[in-house]
Design a protein around this motif. Structure first.
Motif, PDB file in Angstrom:
ATOM      1  N   GLU A 173     -19.594   3.823 -26.532  1.00 16.67           N
ATOM      2  CA  GLU A 173     -18.321   3.675 -25.823  1.00 16.67           C
ATOM      3  C   GLU A 173     -17.190   3.629 -26.845  1.00 16.67           C
ATOM      4  O   GLU A 173     -17.340   2.996 -27.898  1.00 16.67           O
ATOM      5  CB  GLU A 173     -18.350   2.363 -25.024  1.00 16.67           C
ATOM      6  CG  GLU A 173     -17.060   2.009 -24.317  1.00 16.67           C
ATOM      7  CD  GLU A 173     -17.200   0.733 -23.484  1.00 16.67           C
ATOM      8  OE1 GLU A 173     -17.268  -0.380 -24.057  1.00 16.67           O
ATOM      9  OE2 GLU A 173     -17.244   0.835 -22.242  1.00 16.67           O
ATOM     10  N   ILE A 174     -16.070   4.263 -26.516  1.00 17.16           N
ATOM     11  CA  ILE A 174     -14.926   4.251 -27.435  1.00 17.16           C
ATOM     12  C   ILE A 174     -13.767   3.549 -26.744  1.00 17.16           C
ATOM     13  O   ILE A 174     -13.422   3.877 -25.601  1.00 17.16           O
ATOM     14  CB  ILE A 174     -14.525   5.698 -27.834  1.00 17.16           C
ATOM     15  CG1 ILE A 174     -15.738   6.434 -28.414  1.00 17.16           C
ATOM     16  CG2 ILE A 174     -13.363   5.682 -28.844  1.00 17.16           C
ATOM     17  CD1 ILE A 174     -16.445   5.719 -29.545  1.00 17.16           C
ATOM     18  N   ASP A 175     -13.181   2.596 -27.458  1.00 16.27           N
ATOM     19  CA  ASP A 175     -12.178   1.711 -26.861  1.00 16.27           C
ATOM     20  C   ASP A 175     -10.928   1.609 -27.735  1.00 16.27           C
ATOM     21  O   ASP A 175     -10.985   1.067 -28.842  1.00 16.27           O
ATOM     22  CB  ASP A 175     -12.820   0.322 -26.662  1.00 16.27           C
ATOM     23  CG  ASP A 175     -11.925  -0.638 -25.909  1.00 16.27           C
ATOM     24  OD1 ASP A 175     -10.873  -0.211 -25.406  1.00 16.27           O
ATOM     25  OD2 ASP A 175     -12.295  -1.828 -25.823  1.00 16.27           O
ATOM     26  N   GLY A 176      -9.820   2.122 -27.205  1.00 17.52           N
ATOM     27  CA  GLY A 176      -8.527   1.979 -27.870  1.00 17.52           C
ATOM     28  C   GLY A 176      -7.855   3.319 -28.158  1.00 17.52           C
ATOM     29  O   GLY A 176      -8.417   4.140 -28.879  1.00 17.52           O
ATOM     30  N   GLY A 177      -6.698   3.519 -27.555  1.00 10.11           N
ATOM     31  CA  GLY A 177      -5.923   4.726 -27.845  1.00 10.11           C
ATOM     32  C   GLY A 177      -6.538   6.018 -27.335  1.00 10.11           C
ATOM     33  O   GLY A 177      -6.242   7.095 -27.870  1.00 10.11           O
ATOM     34  N   VAL A 178      -7.387   5.915 -26.309  1.00  6.73           N
ATOM     35  CA  VAL A 178      -8.046   7.120 -25.783  1.00  6.73           C
ATOM     36  C   VAL A 178      -7.217   7.695 -24.630  1.00  6.73           C
ATOM     37  O   VAL A 178      -6.751   6.961 -23.759  1.00  6.73           O
ATOM     38  CB  VAL A 178      -9.478   6.789 -25.276  1.00  6.73           C
ATOM     39  CG1 VAL A 178     -10.135   8.022 -24.664  1.00  6.73           C
ATOM     40  CG2 VAL A 178     -10.323   6.209 -26.403  1.00  6.73           C
ATOM     41  N   GLY A 179      -7.041   9.011 -24.640  1.00 10.90           N
ATOM     42  CA  GLY A 179      -6.295   9.662 -23.557  1.00 10.90           C
ATOM     43  C   GLY A 179      -6.584  11.146 -23.545  1.00 10.90           C
ATOM     44  O   GLY A 179      -7.456  11.629 -24.286  1.00 10.90           O
ATOM     45  N   LEU A 180      -5.848  11.876 -22.719  1.00  7.40           N
ATOM     46  CA  LEU A 180      -6.119  13.319 -22.578  1.00  7.40           C
ATOM     47  C   LEU A 180      -5.917  14.069 -23.888  1.00  7.40           C
ATOM     48  O   LEU A 180      -6.516  15.111 -24.119  1.00  7.40           O
ATOM     49  CB  LEU A 180      -5.204  13.905 -21.488  1.00  7.40           C
ATOM     50  CG  LEU A 180      -5.604  13.522 -20.064  1.00  7.40           C
ATOM     51  CD1 LEU A 180      -4.497  13.845 -19.070  1.00  7.40           C
ATOM     52  CD2 LEU A 180      -6.911  14.211 -19.668  1.00  7.40           C
ATOM     53  N   GLN A 181      -5.089  13.521 -24.766  1.00 11.30           N
ATOM     54  CA  GLN A 181      -4.792  14.202 -26.043  1.00 11.30           C
ATOM     55  C   GLN A 181      -5.974  14.194 -27.020  1.00 11.30           C
ATOM     56  O   GLN A 181      -6.050  15.042 -27.903  1.00 11.30           O
ATOM     57  CB  GLN A 181      -3.536  13.598 -26.704  1.00 11.30           C
ATOM     58  CG  GLN A 181      -3.698  12.220 -27.357  1.00 11.30           C
ATOM     59  CD  GLN A 181      -3.887  11.060 -26.374  1.00 11.30           C
ATOM     60  OE1 GLN A 181      -3.787  11.219 -25.158  1.00 11.30           O
ATOM     61  NE2 GLN A 181      -4.166   9.871 -26.895  1.00 11.30           N
ATOM     62  N   ASN A 182      -6.904  13.247 -26.888  1.00  9.16           N
ATOM     63  CA  ASN A 182      -8.004  13.185 -27.870  1.00  9.16           C
ATOM     64  C   ASN A 182      -9.398  13.051 -27.242  1.00  9.16           C
ATOM     65  O   ASN A 182     -10.393  13.037 -27.946  1.00  9.16           O
ATOM     66  CB  ASN A 182      -7.771  12.019 -28.856  1.00  9.16           C
ATOM     67  CG  ASN A 182      -7.581  10.678 -28.164  1.00  9.16           C
ATOM     68  OD1 ASN A 182      -7.908  10.522 -26.999  1.00  9.16           O
ATOM     69  ND2 ASN A 182      -7.061   9.701 -28.888  1.00  9.16           N
ATOM     70  N   ALA A 183      -9.468  12.973 -25.931  1.00 11.27           N
ATOM     71  CA  ALA A 183     -10.758  12.716 -25.273  1.00 11.27           C
ATOM     72  C   ALA A 183     -11.801  13.788 -25.579  1.00 11.27           C
ATOM     73  O   ALA A 183     -12.987  13.478 -25.771  1.00 11.27           O
ATOM     74  CB  ALA A 183     -10.556  12.583 -23.769  1.00 11.27           C
ATOM     75  N   GLU A 184     -11.366  15.038 -25.656  1.00  9.74           N
ATOM     76  CA  GLU A 184     -12.327  16.119 -25.879  1.00  9.74           C
ATOM     77  C   GLU A 184     -13.019  15.971 -27.244  1.00  9.74           C
ATOM     78  O   GLU A 184     -14.239  16.062 -27.348  1.00  9.74           O
ATOM     79  CB  GLU A 184     -11.617  17.471 -25.776  1.00  9.74           C
ATOM     80  CG  GLU A 184     -12.613  18.613 -25.777  1.00  9.74           C
ATOM     81  CD  GLU A 184     -12.006  19.939 -25.367  1.00  9.74           C
ATOM     82  OE1 GLU A 184     -10.806  19.981 -25.009  1.00  9.74           O
ATOM     83  OE2 GLU A 184     -12.753  20.931 -25.426  1.00  9.74           O
ATOM     84  N   GLU A 185     -12.215  15.699 -28.259  1.00 11.59           N
ATOM     85  CA  GLU A 185     -12.764  15.509 -29.621  1.00 11.59           C
ATOM     86  C   GLU A 185     -13.742  14.340 -29.661  1.00 11.59           C
ATOM     87  O   GLU A 185     -14.769  14.364 -30.330  1.00 11.59           O
ATOM     88  CB  GLU A 185     -11.633  15.100 -30.579  1.00 11.59           C
ATOM     89  CG  GLU A 185     -10.837  16.190 -31.179  1.00 11.59           C
ATOM     90  CD  GLU A 185      -9.815  15.573 -32.131  1.00 11.59           C
ATOM     91  OE1 GLU A 185     -10.037  15.652 -33.349  1.00 11.59           O
ATOM     92  OE2 GLU A 185      -8.802  15.005 -31.638  1.00 11.59           O
ATOM     93  N   ILE A 186     -13.362  13.269 -28.965  1.00 10.56           N
ATOM     94  CA  ILE A 186     -14.178  12.052 -28.949  1.00 10.56           C
ATOM     95  C   ILE A 186     -15.515  12.325 -28.259  1.00 10.56           C
ATOM     96  O   ILE A 186     -16.575  11.913 -28.739  1.00 10.56           O
ATOM     97  CB  ILE A 186     -13.405  10.904 -28.235  1.00 10.56           C
ATOM     98  CG1 ILE A 186     -12.147  10.542 -29.017  1.00 10.56           C
ATOM     99  CG2 ILE A 186     -14.275   9.682 -28.040  1.00 10.56           C
ATOM    100  CD1 ILE A 186     -11.173   9.620 -28.289  1.00 10.56           C
ATOM    101  N   LEU A 187     -15.460  13.074 -27.179  1.00 15.71           N
ATOM    102  CA  LEU A 187     -16.703  13.406 -26.460  1.00 15.71           C
ATOM    103  C   LEU A 187     -17.561  14.348 -27.292  1.00 15.71           C
ATOM    104  O   LEU A 187     -18.783  14.197 -27.350  1.00 15.71           O
ATOM    105  CB  LEU A 187     -16.384  14.019 -25.097  1.00 15.71           C
ATOM    106  CG  LEU A 187     -15.773  13.027 -24.085  1.00 15.71           C
ATOM    107  CD1 LEU A 187     -15.241  13.758 -22.855  1.00 15.71           C
ATOM    108  CD2 LEU A 187     -16.801  11.967 -23.664  1.00 15.71           C
ATOM    109  N   LYS A 188     -16.922  15.308 -27.945  1.00 15.90           N
ATOM    110  CA  LYS A 188     -17.670  16.254 -28.802  1.00 15.90           C
ATOM    111  C   LYS A 188     -18.381  15.524 -29.936  1.00 15.90           C
ATOM    112  O   LYS A 188     -19.473  15.899 -30.360  1.00 15.90           O
ATOM    113  CB  LYS A 188     -16.708  17.292 -29.397  1.00 15.90           C
ATOM    114  CG  LYS A 188     -16.552  18.499 -28.509  1.00 15.90           C
ATOM    115  CD  LYS A 188     -16.041  19.698 -29.296  1.00 15.90           C
ATOM    116  CE  LYS A 188     -15.740  20.837 -28.340  1.00 15.90           C
ATOM    117  NZ  LYS A 188     -14.393  21.390 -28.533  1.00 15.90           N
ATOM    118  N   ALA A 189     -17.751  14.463 -30.427  1.00 17.46           N
ATOM    119  CA  ALA A 189     -18.360  13.691 -31.525  1.00 17.46           C
ATOM    120  C   ALA A 189     -19.600  12.939 -31.042  1.00 17.46           C
ATOM    121  O   ALA A 189     -20.442  12.539 -31.844  1.00 17.46           O
ATOM    122  CB  ALA A 189     -17.333  12.721 -32.100  1.00 17.46           C
ATOM    123  N   GLY A 190     -19.697  12.721 -29.703  1.00 14.37           N
ATOM    124  CA  GLY A 190     -20.920  12.089 -29.185  1.00 14.37           C
ATOM    125  C   GLY A 190     -20.715  10.871 -28.303  1.00 14.37           C
ATOM    126  O   GLY A 190     -21.684  10.168 -27.998  1.00 14.37           O
TER     127      GLY A 190
END
Ligand code: DX5
Ligand code: ZN
Length: 218
Positions: A173-190
């Motif tokens: 789970e990723i918590d803090g500063g997550v939004g449409l601008q970076n969600a794709e990268e975060i999901l791609k990272a795993g």
């Protein structure tokens, strides 16, 4: 597994909680992320178990309770009684983390461990089997609306690789500063679960924002 979206109620309107819960109930969000802060482990105070109990009555989705508190062992049962489905403690606040995680599971909740931005994912190596969810903090905990720390992406990749190598089902789970601008990268990272506070509640159309976060990668 399709990723999960957990709106953080810290960014909700506390004078209109019922309205905001009705909104999340009717959205495609998966969990409620509930931040408990004690003014000691983090430099802010949010709310305690009585408010969590009230939220449980309004919520039609599981409560993902994030304890940013010292001595969490004292309160595991109280948060179970308040309605937590996932209970996350901080690595930095637990001297006997293995025992704490086992106790959370024994109470019938999913056991989570959160790590601050300065804490390496490698330190969790010996508790991964006892852990249902690792919450990688992508801001220094205590406040909503902060900027995502980009080194988090490397931490996600490193942890994901270990989880796959060891054939575990631990969620990230990723918590803090997550939004449409970076969600794709975060999901791609795993990542498996995205916590989103300000980016959901402060957007013009929170239901649509949740929809878009949910649709990434389809
Ligand atoms: C930070 C909290 C977060 C916070 C996220 O201390 O643990 O859950 O609510 O808020 P945003 O999405 O606004 O960064
Ligand atoms: Zn949180």
């Amino acid at each position: 597994m399709k990723h999960l979206i957990a709106p953080s109620v810290l960014a909700a309107d506390f004078s209109n909680l019922q309205r905001d819960f009705d909104m999340i109930n009717s959205s495609r969000a998966d969990w409620y992320h509930v931040d408990v802060m004690d003014g000691s482990f983090v430099p802010n105070i949010s709310f305690g178990m009585n408010i969590v109990k009230t939220m449980k009555k309004m919520a039609q989705k599981p409560l993902d309770v994030h304890l940013m508190i010292d001595n969490p062992d004292q309160y595991l049962e109280a948060f179970k009684d308040a309605g937590a489905d996932v209970l996350t403690v901080h690595y930095e606040a637990c001297t006997h983390l293995h025992r704490t995680l086992s106790a959370i599971r024994a109470l019938g909740m999913k056991a989570g461990v959160a790590i601050n931005p300065h804490t390496s994912v490698h330190l969790l190596e010996d508790v991964l089997e006892q852990t249902d969810l690792v919450c990688i903090m992508s801001v220094n905990p205590g406040f909503g609306g902060q900027k995502f720390i980009y080194q988090t992406l490397a931490k996600i990749k490193a942890l994901k690789a270990r989880i796959i190598e060891r054939n575990l089902s631990t969620m990230i789970e990723i918590d803090g500063g997550v939004g449409l601008q970076n969600a794709e990268e975060i999901l791609k990272a795993g990542a498996d679960v995205l916590v989103a506070g300000s980016s959901v509640f402060k957007s013009e159309d929170p239901i649509d924002t949740i929809d878009r976060l949910k649709n990434i990668g389809q």
